[in-house]
Motif scaffolding. Structure first.
Motif, short mmCIF file in Angstrom:
data_model
loop_
_atom_site.label_atom_id
_atom_site.label_comp_id
_atom_site.label_asym_id
_atom_site.label_seq_id
_atom_site.Cartn_x
_atom_site.Cartn_y
_atom_site.Cartn_z
N HIS A 34 79.30 7.73 36.27
CA HIS A 34 80.32 8.09 35.29
C HIS A 34 81.24 6.89 35.06
O HIS A 34 81.57 6.13 35.97
CB HIS A 34 81.12 9.28 35.82
N VAL A 35 81.66 6.71 33.83
CA VAL A 35 82.46 5.55 33.47
C VAL A 35 83.75 5.46 34.29
O VAL A 35 84.19 4.37 34.68
CB VAL A 35 82.77 5.55 31.95
N ASP A 36 84.36 6.61 34.60
CA ASP A 36 85.59 6.60 35.40
C ASP A 36 85.30 6.20 36.84
O ASP A 36 86.09 5.46 37.46
CB ASP A 36 86.26 7.98 35.38
N ASP A 37 84.18 6.70 37.37
CA ASP A 37 83.81 6.34 38.74
C ASP A 37 83.56 4.85 38.86
O ASP A 37 84.03 4.18 39.78
CB ASP A 37 82.56 7.11 39.19
N THR A 80 81.40 11.40 45.34
CA THR A 80 82.07 12.38 46.20
C THR A 80 82.65 11.76 47.48
O THR A 80 83.64 12.26 47.99
CB THR A 80 81.12 13.52 46.59
N THR A 81 82.04 10.70 48.00
CA THR A 81 82.58 10.08 49.21
C THR A 81 82.49 8.56 49.14
O THR A 81 81.57 8.00 48.54
CB THR A 81 81.86 10.54 50.50
N ILE A 82 83.48 7.92 49.76
CA ILE A 82 83.49 6.48 49.98
C ILE A 82 83.57 6.26 51.48
O ILE A 82 84.47 6.78 52.14
CB ILE A 82 84.70 5.81 49.30
N THR A 83 82.63 5.50 52.03
CA THR A 83 82.54 5.33 53.48
C THR A 83 82.36 3.87 53.86
O THR A 83 81.39 3.22 53.46
CB THR A 83 81.37 6.14 54.07
N PHE A 84 83.33 3.35 54.63
CA PHE A 84 83.21 2.01 55.22
C PHE A 84 83.62 2.11 56.68
O PHE A 84 84.77 2.41 56.99
CB PHE A 84 84.10 0.99 54.50
N SER A 104 92.13 6.96 41.89
CA SER A 104 92.51 8.25 41.32
C SER A 104 91.61 8.66 40.16
O SER A 104 91.63 9.81 39.73
CB SER A 104 93.96 8.19 40.84
N LYS A 105 90.80 7.71 39.67
CA LYS A 105 89.86 8.04 38.59
C LYS A 105 88.65 8.82 39.10
O LYS A 105 87.91 9.40 38.29
CB LYS A 105 89.39 6.74 37.92
N LEU A 106 88.45 8.82 40.41
CA LEU A 106 87.27 9.49 40.99
C LEU A 106 87.60 10.96 41.19
O LEU A 106 87.88 11.42 42.30
CB LEU A 106 86.87 8.81 42.31
N HIS A 107 87.57 11.73 40.12
CA HIS A 107 88.06 13.10 40.13
C HIS A 107 87.27 14.04 41.03
O HIS A 107 87.77 15.10 41.41
CB HIS A 107 88.11 13.65 38.71
N SER A 108 86.04 13.67 41.36
CA SER A 108 85.22 14.53 42.23
C SER A 108 85.26 14.08 43.68
O SER A 108 84.52 14.63 44.52
CB SER A 108 83.76 14.55 41.74
N ASN A 133 90.33 17.64 44.67
CA ASN A 133 89.08 17.97 45.39
C ASN A 133 89.02 17.31 46.76
O ASN A 133 88.09 17.55 47.52
CB ASN A 133 87.86 17.53 44.56
N LEU A 134 90.01 16.48 47.06
CA LEU A 134 89.98 15.71 48.31
C LEU A 134 90.18 16.63 49.52
O LEU A 134 91.13 17.38 49.61
CB LEU A 134 91.08 14.64 48.27
N GLN A 135 89.23 16.54 50.46
CA GLN A 135 89.29 17.34 51.69
C GLN A 135 89.37 16.50 52.95
O GLN A 135 89.94 16.96 53.95
CB GLN A 135 88.06 18.25 51.77
#
Length: 483
Positions: A34-37, A80-84, A104-108, A133-135
């Protein structure tokens, strides 16, 4: 121009297939990022100033961001996730820079895991507070600073929130009371001040509460009747005062780690702690707890790590029925144990034994622990220990530290084997004789003062105070040896 309908059939088929394939590729490409992602992630990359391991090399514009390192996408191809995950002892796995507000553009986005990445700095990315959606937020062991946003409670869907191991300061925001879905809350390893918010009692699903080390003051709130799901409670290394609150007794069914050490707690150790039959770790060290250890501690049959050191506790120490202790520290209280407890000697899994100034009157030649192979730390300082530790220490393979200062230990220094792991050695104020082996040069800390050692001191970095008071040691940092 000739219309498609008048083209020869074979050409028409080929052109149709080409157009279909091209359109299909464009459709897939558009759907995979997605362009926002893409925009948000590339902004994150631009905020990173150092990436020695090249983790972000795959983050290229126009490519499938769902296949980028550390990125996971959902069924709708939104990130949905970013992991480092870095490695604390390997700086080449670190990331330097700041966390871009464009995330903040990563709405999911459901989870962000930036753990042990070492040198990420700046303030907490408050733009994350708009992501409903952040858990899961794990921004651990970095160099973030400033205050934790006061409106952190806006993320009401959070299940786990950890900013442990940074340099955050200021108070714990009272709005954490709104995070009623939380299972884990970890603020340990920061510079937070103020008191523990009473609103934490609203977090009835908590299984893990970590608030130390910090600089928190005041008493421990008596609010644990609302937190009966807790399995891990860590409040160590703060400036908390008062007594251990009675409502902690209501955690006995589930709690396995209770860490209250390095505070200023007073009063007696509560008898109810003997009801914590599943307790793995109990740390009450470095407080001002007084009186005797409850007899009910005999019920703690599953405890592996017990630290009651540096308090004002007195005899008698209760008879324990531990099946296998891993680490024990009773040092610097008012105990007179006489001998090393049998439940310690019989443990096959023990790696740390610290009984400094505990009234031990053991002859080390007669002490025969069932297992010595795994010992990392042994501290028997300031007791009435005699005999030789050589038979014990030469059977250890992972020994890191051995302290026996202020006893009557007697052996030939040259007969002691130095495992490669050994870093700390204190044999001061004993009856040790012989010459110093060259192996002492590899130690980090050492003291052999006030013994009966002789000969030339090997080249070391240690001061004269580590060698004084021996019969005839010579050479730097002491007087020159006679030719």
């Amino acid at each position: 121009m000739q219309s498609l309908s008048h083209l020869p059939s074979p050409h028409f088929f080929i052109l149709s297939l080409f157009l279909f394939s091209t359109l299909s590729c464009l459709t897939v490409t558009a759907a995979t990022c997605h362009v926002d992602d893409e925009s948000g992630l590339l902004a994150f990359k631009s905020g990173i100033t150092s990436d020695p391991s090249g983790k972000l090399n795959s983050w290229s514009p126009g490519t499938d961001c769902c296949k980028w390192y550390g990125i996971t996408c959902g069924d709708n191809n939104r990130v949905t996730t970013i992991t480092f995950n870095g490695q604390p002892d390997n700086s080449t796995t670190f990331l330097s820079g700041t966390i871009s507000p464009s995330l903040s553009k990563l709405h999911s986005l459901n989870g962000i895991y930036l753990q042990d990445t070492g040198t990420l700095s700046g303030t907490f990315p408050s733009s994350l507070l708009t992501l409903q959606n952040l858990q899961y937020v794990y921004i651990e062991n970095n160099k973030l600073s400033g205050r934790i946003p006061g409106n952190i409670g806006d993320l009401t869907g959070l299940v786990a929130f950890s900013v442990a191991g940074n340099s955050f300061s200021g108070p714990i925001p009272s709005s954490v009371s709104k995070l009623t879905q939380l299972i884990q809350l970890k603020f340990g390893g920061n510079l937070l001040t103020g008191t523990i918010p009473i609103g934490i009692q609203q977090l009835k699903n908590l299984t893990f509460l970590d608030l130390g080390p910090n600089r928190l003051t005041g008493t421990i709130p008596d609010f644990f009747s609302s937190l009966t799901e807790l399995r891990i409670l860590r409040l160590s290394h703060n400036k908390l005062s008062g007594t251990i609150p009675p409502s902690i007794s209501l955690l006995s069914s589930n709690l396995i780690y209770l860490e209250l050490g390095h505070n200023a707690l007073t009063g007696q150790i509560p008898n109810f702690l003997g009801k914590f039959h599943g307790l793995d770790t109990l740390d009450l060290s470095w407080n001002r707890l007084s009186g005797t250890v409850p007899k009910s501690f005999g019920n703690l049959t599953k405890i592996f790590n017990l630290d009651l050191s540096h308090n004002i506790l007195v005899d008698p120490f209760p008879e324990m029925n531990v099946k296998g202790i891993e680490s024990l520290d009773l040092s610097y209280n008012g105990f007179h144990l006489g001998e090393i407890p049998k439940w310690v000697t019989s443990s096959t899994i023990i790696y740390s034994l610290k009984l400094a100034k505990c009234g031990i009157k053991t002859n080390l030649d007669n002490w025969k622990p069932v297992e010595t192979y795994f010992y990392d730390y042994i501290d028997l300082s300031e007791n009435e220990v005699s005999g030789s530790p050589v038979g014990l220490l030469n059977r250890t393979n992972y020994l890191v530290g051995f302290w026996v200062e202020g006893n009557r230990v007697r052996f030939n220094m040259e007969s002691l084997k130095f495992p490669k792991t050994l870093k700390y050695l204190d044999l001061s104020r004993n009856l040790v004789f012989g010459k110093l082996p060259v192996a002492i040069s590899g130690l980090e800390k050492m003291n052999v003062s006030h013994n009966h050692l002789c000969g030339k001191i090997p080249a070391t970095k240690f001061p004269a105070s580590a060698f004084v008071g021996n019969d005839c040691l010579c050479g730097p940092p002491l007087q020159p040896c006679k030719v």
